[in-house]
Design an enzyme around this catalytic site. Sequence first.
Site, PDB file in Angstrom:
ATOM      1  N   LYS A 179      66.795  54.402  42.979  1.00  0.00           N
ATOM      2  CA  LYS A 179      68.053  53.745  42.627  1.00  0.00           C
ATOM      3  C   LYS A 179      69.026  54.774  42.051  1.00  0.00           C
ATOM      4  CE  LYS A 179      66.114  49.238  41.254  1.00  0.00           C
ATOM      5  NZ  LYS A 179      66.821  48.358  42.183  1.00  0.00           N
ATOM      6  N   LYS A 237      56.864  38.123  38.615  1.00  0.00           N
ATOM      7  CA  LYS A 237      56.982  39.543  38.979  1.00  0.00           C
ATOM      8  C   LYS A 237      56.966  40.389  37.705  1.00  0.00           C
ATOM      9  CE  LYS A 237      60.369  42.900  40.807  1.00  0.00           C
ATOM     10  NZ  LYS A 237      61.626  43.097  41.552  1.00  0.00           N
ATOM     11  N   ARG A 292      58.560  41.949  46.197  1.00  0.00           N
ATOM     12  CA  ARG A 292      57.967  41.057  47.203  1.00  0.00           C
ATOM     13  C   ARG A 292      56.598  41.563  47.660  1.00  0.00           C
ATOM     14  NH1 ARG A 292      63.180  41.738  50.874  1.00  0.00           N
ATOM     15  NH2 ARG A 292      63.992  41.892  48.761  1.00  0.00           N
TER      16      ARG A 292
HETATM   17  N1  BES Z   1      64.477  44.701  40.851  1.00  0.00           N
HETATM   18  C1  BES Z   1      65.331  44.781  41.977  1.00  0.00           C
HETATM   19  C2  BES Z   1      66.338  43.633  42.034  1.00  0.00           C
HETATM   20  C3  BES Z   1      67.367  43.629  40.958  1.00  0.00           C
HETATM   21  C4  BES Z   1      68.528  44.346  41.102  1.00  0.00           C
HETATM   22  C5  BES Z   1      67.186  42.861  39.834  1.00  0.00           C
HETATM   23  C6  BES Z   1      69.490  44.315  40.106  1.00  0.00           C
HETATM   24  C7  BES Z   1      68.138  42.832  38.837  1.00  0.00           C
HETATM   25  C8  BES Z   1      69.284  43.561  38.977  1.00  0.00           C
HETATM   26  C9  BES Z   1      64.512  44.746  43.269  1.00  0.00           C
HETATM   27  O1  BES Z   1      63.258  45.308  43.202  1.00  0.00           O
HETATM   28  C10 BES Z   1      65.303  45.502  44.293  1.00  0.00           C
HETATM   29  O2  BES Z   1      65.579  46.632  44.081  1.00  0.00           O
HETATM   30  N2  BES Z   1      65.659  44.816  45.367  1.00  0.00           N
HETATM   31  C11 BES Z   1      66.419  45.388  46.400  1.00  0.00           C
HETATM   32  C12 BES Z   1      65.897  44.870  47.709  1.00  0.00           C
HETATM   33  C13 BES Z   1      66.420  45.593  48.917  1.00  0.00           C
HETATM   34  C14 BES Z   1      65.977  47.034  48.924  1.00  0.00           C
HETATM   35  C15 BES Z   1      65.932  44.882  50.155  1.00  0.00           C
HETATM   36  C16 BES Z   1      67.881  45.002  46.208  1.00  0.00           C
HETATM   37  O3  BES Z   1      68.163  43.913  45.710  1.00  0.00           O
HETATM   38  O4  BES Z   1      68.736  45.825  46.505  1.00  0.00           O
HETATM   39 ZN    ZN Z   2      62.349  45.246  41.300  1.00  0.00          ZN
HETATM   40 ZN    ZN Z   3      63.256  47.421  43.473  1.00  0.00          ZN
END
Ligand code: BES
Ligand code: ZN
Ligand code: ZN
Length: 507
Positions: A280, A268, A354
């Site tokens: 975020k 990724k 994803r």
């Molecule tokens: N890059 C983030 C995941 C992440 C969060 C990596 C904190 C490292 C530290 C990913 O793209 C993301 O934001 N995922 C979401 C998915 C959700 C919206 C289904 C998450 O983990 O909240």
């Molecule tokens: Zn991400």
């Molecule tokens: Zn994300």
Amino acid sequence: MKITFEKTTIEKLKSDTYLFLCYEDKKLFSEELRLIENQLKCSLAKISLEDFEGKEKQTALVYSDKYRIILSGLGKKDNLNLEKVRKATARGVKKAKTLNIKSVAIEILQDLTLKGVEIEDITRAQTISALLALYSFDKYYTNKKDKEIYKINDIILFSQYNSLGKYSGEIQEGIRSGTVIGEATNMARDLGNEPSNVLYPEVLAKKVQELAKLNKFSASVLGKAQLTKLGMNGVLEVAKGSKREPKFIIMEYKGGKKTDKPFVLVGKGVTFDSGGISIKPSAGMAMMKLDMGGAAAVVGVFDAITQLNLKLNVIGLIPAVENMPDGGAYKPGDVIKAFNGKTIEVDNTDAEGRVILADALSYASKYKPEAVIDMATLTGASIIAVGSVASIVMGNDQKLIDELIIAGDQTYDRVWQLPLWDEYDKMIDSEIADVRNSGVVKQAGTILGGMFLKRFIGDYSWAHLDIAATAMRTAETDYDPKNATGSGVRLVTQFLMNRNKKTGKNR
Ligand code: BES
Ligand code: ZN
Ligand code: ZN
């Protein structure tokens, strides 16, 4: 920095600083000190030695008339394992670094051979942990002196016992492979730590192409026009809100026979993840420049395996994008047709990893892979599940997963398995498309990430590594710095080394 092995006796080493690893055991400790004093023909300051008990995490600096001796605790001898040796080595070299010492001679912890660990593995582990512990990302400080940034130039590994001389081939090999793997991990860290205004998809692609020229692999890059032609709409849609064009990086290493099926590594490569329209919170958002940790790990593995000359064929695929909110950005509720024709309902633009991996995983089918391993900082939920101690592994082939677990235990770049049971599948069903990019209920976040990817894999063995918990740290550990850690590089390189050994034997 250079790491070498010296076969000679310790008093002949041209070093004024020695690092010895010591047990938490008064008798063994005093024996070791006597040995050091005899071999180096010096006497150590008794008072400072009384403060040091050889406990894990303890270090001491002891002066003699000629030498600096750094002692680093291993804890109790009965509990000794390779990881304790890595940590004690790491703490010892960090101590030397803070003293602005330029050259250190490190004792090879031969005792571990008594527990069945091979000397090559010990020296590889000590080499890697020293290199990892000494890493710093300081290129943006304009005044390095004020920041007290010191560098060690030379490390010599030595043995207190001359008997090790006959293993010098194995030791050299441990140091050589350890140097390659340690430096590859540090390179992955550099890629991660680079700010996202400097490292965006195009720059990442250029860096991979530069690395390909230095190493024995090739790299090609697909831009927006080719991605459009191919129908890689997952990658294109996520990138839409950014001024930076997406890139799809393809790496090819042909170390095996022409007929050998390749391993495909997918990483990724989100060079910055703001969350997009589902933005975020601002606290901690800066860490999301590290959301290309999976891509960095793939690049690091390529750097390592091509120098280790593994007799395997390996492909690397990196979908690289920046996820930003904008008038042109993809939005919650949008439907995307992925590369394999399946439709994705975007429920949350922050579940972007994803969506780009969906394209990459279905693209991987064209290589008729031996196995596909993807690495991704995919879910915050994985950090809740296991903390920063391990990555998560899931997949469709238990044998492959078990091999990754073993490689994780060998390197301590560890993984813990979660299930991909059918019951989870309906949780990502969409009312309007084939699949939704986030769960209907807020449960099992990491598993649902895996379940989503599973919908896009082809007919191949597959393992998904969610490295969100390990790829970035908010605090330093013994040999991981704060921020990018390069997790996944040691793990997957070791997995491929193990496979290389196996196929070598079968030929
Ligand atoms: N890059 C983030 C995941 C992440 C969060 C990596 C904190 C490292 C530290 C990913 O793209 C993301 O934001 N995922 C979401 C998915 C959700 C919206 C289904 C998450 O983990 O909240
Ligand atoms: Zn991400
Ligand atoms: Zn994300």
